[in-house]
Design a protein around this motif. Sequence first.
Motif, PDB file in Angstrom:
ATOM      1  N   UNK A   1     -11.876   1.216 -82.560  1.00  0.00           N
ATOM      2  CA  UNK A   1     -13.436   2.252 -82.395  1.00  0.00           C
ATOM      3  C   UNK A   1     -12.811   2.918 -81.361  1.00  0.00           C
ATOM      4  N   UNK A   2     -13.975   4.516 -81.108  1.00  0.00           N
ATOM      5  CA  UNK A   2     -14.105   5.250 -80.172  1.00  0.00           C
ATOM      6  C   UNK A   2     -13.016   5.789 -79.542  1.00  0.00           C
ATOM      7  N   UNK A   3     -11.972   5.963 -80.705  1.00  0.00           N
ATOM      8  CA  UNK A   3     -10.795   6.586 -79.958  1.00  0.00           C
ATOM      9  C   UNK A   3     -10.978   8.296 -79.320  1.00  0.00           C
ATOM     10  N   UNK A   4     -11.380   8.825 -79.901  1.00  0.00           N
ATOM     11  CA  UNK A   4     -11.878  10.248 -79.770  1.00  0.00           C
ATOM     12  C   UNK A   4     -12.478  10.270 -78.685  1.00  0.00           C
ATOM     13  N   UNK A   5     -13.283   9.388 -77.839  1.00  0.00           N
ATOM     14  CA  UNK A   5     -13.911   9.562 -76.871  1.00  0.00           C
ATOM     15  C   UNK A   5     -12.417   8.773 -75.825  1.00  0.00           C
ATOM     16  N   UNK A   6     -12.308   8.158 -75.504  1.00  0.00           N
ATOM     17  CA  UNK A   6     -11.126   7.336 -74.775  1.00  0.00           C
ATOM     18  C   UNK A   6     -10.372   8.753 -74.819  1.00  0.00           C
ATOM     19  N   UNK A   7      -9.941   9.124 -76.157  1.00  0.00           N
ATOM     20  CA  UNK A   7      -8.737  10.142 -75.522  1.00  0.00           C
ATOM     21  C   UNK A   7      -9.245  11.410 -75.074  1.00  0.00           C
ATOM     22  N   UNK A   8     -10.409  11.556 -74.941  1.00  0.00           N
ATOM     23  CA  UNK A   8     -10.973  12.822 -74.376  1.00  0.00           C
ATOM     24  C   UNK A   8     -11.171  12.042 -72.724  1.00  0.00           C
ATOM     25  N   UNK A   9     -11.825  11.546 -73.024  1.00  0.00           N
ATOM     26  CA  UNK A   9     -11.480  10.842 -71.009  1.00  0.00           C
ATOM     27  C   UNK A   9     -10.152  10.890 -70.431  1.00  0.00           C
ATOM     28  N   UNK A  10      -9.478  10.313 -71.704  1.00  0.00           N
ATOM     29  CA  UNK A  10      -7.753  10.552 -70.688  1.00  0.00           C
ATOM     30  C   UNK A  10      -7.770  12.115 -70.646  1.00  0.00           C
TER      31      UNK A  10
END
Length: 354
Positions: A35-44
């Motif tokens: 879940x929430x991969x796009x959010x994580x990658x954006x923050x990263x």
Amino acid sequence: MKITVVGAGNAGTTVAADLSLKGHEVTILKTSNSLHNENFNTILNNGYKINLIRNNESREAKLHLVTTDFKEALEGSELIILYVQTNYQEDVIKRMSKYLYNQIILIEPGYLATLFFLKECKDKPLIYAEAESSPIDCRITKPGEVTAMFENVRNPIGIYPKSRTKEALEKLELLQYNFIPTKNIVEAALHNPNLIVHTIGAFMSIPRIEYTDGKEYWMYKEVFTKSVWNMVNGLDKEKMDIMETLGCERISYVEACKFRNSLISNMDAEAVFFDYAKNHSTSGPYTSDSRYITEDVPEGLVLMESLGKYLEIDTPVCTSLIELSSSSLNRDFRSEGRTIERIGIENFKAILEI
């Protein structure tokens, strides 16, 4: 403090941003790719930055680290906040255990997840704090951006071992979430509001969700009619019977809700709940098999039923909801679920401090 938030979903991301803005050194550990991969990658990829919107104002929080490496995230951390869905807690705790030593573990919320830690970290001098609920209702509104929608005025937590309560509270006060100690971890676990309102609310929402294909649905605003509220009171009575037998105070769901949500002492407790439902709750769920059922039935209701059987207390409403939810979604939630036998009766007795 050096804080690690384990879980990069709605609550984990929001609390990480909030604590960073309060001056703490915060790391987010993402535990899977489910879940929430796009959010994580954006923050990263954006320099570990998160925009936190609160009261229509946006502030940028800069985290210390964003990672999927358990060792990197956990070693050196003073406080670890576990923010993964309860279905996945056991597996994540096993992966965490080798990097734990003398930290405070804050579980948001727990359903007695402390018992999983006690199984995996038997000889480690950890302090466990299980919260009744997350201090902030929130959502990821777009990748790299979170919105805080409602914040508890008090946040009850159970602490184990009890002898380290003062030490734990001194550290936890630095988070500025107004933590209030409960009698024990069991009391905090059973006051998880999702145990009552998610399970009944989501089950009774199934026809509405399927008829409208989940469009523009607000469970808290729509589903709790007079008759459904009778079910809430029935399930709540069974929970209070269990709590009273375990030596905890007999506090109703709405009174626990009022204590967390309102400072107005003379306001009727049901009125506090319905004010939250009408004015502060989030929309959804949008599917019949939302986590309101797939998480809170096996991890919450099955646990409650097992406590009832252990204490020889009848739980017909709880049992019926398990059976009907399983039948509706064609799953065996009881075989999937959390029981005190599976998580350890002896450790259960230990956290009751008896």
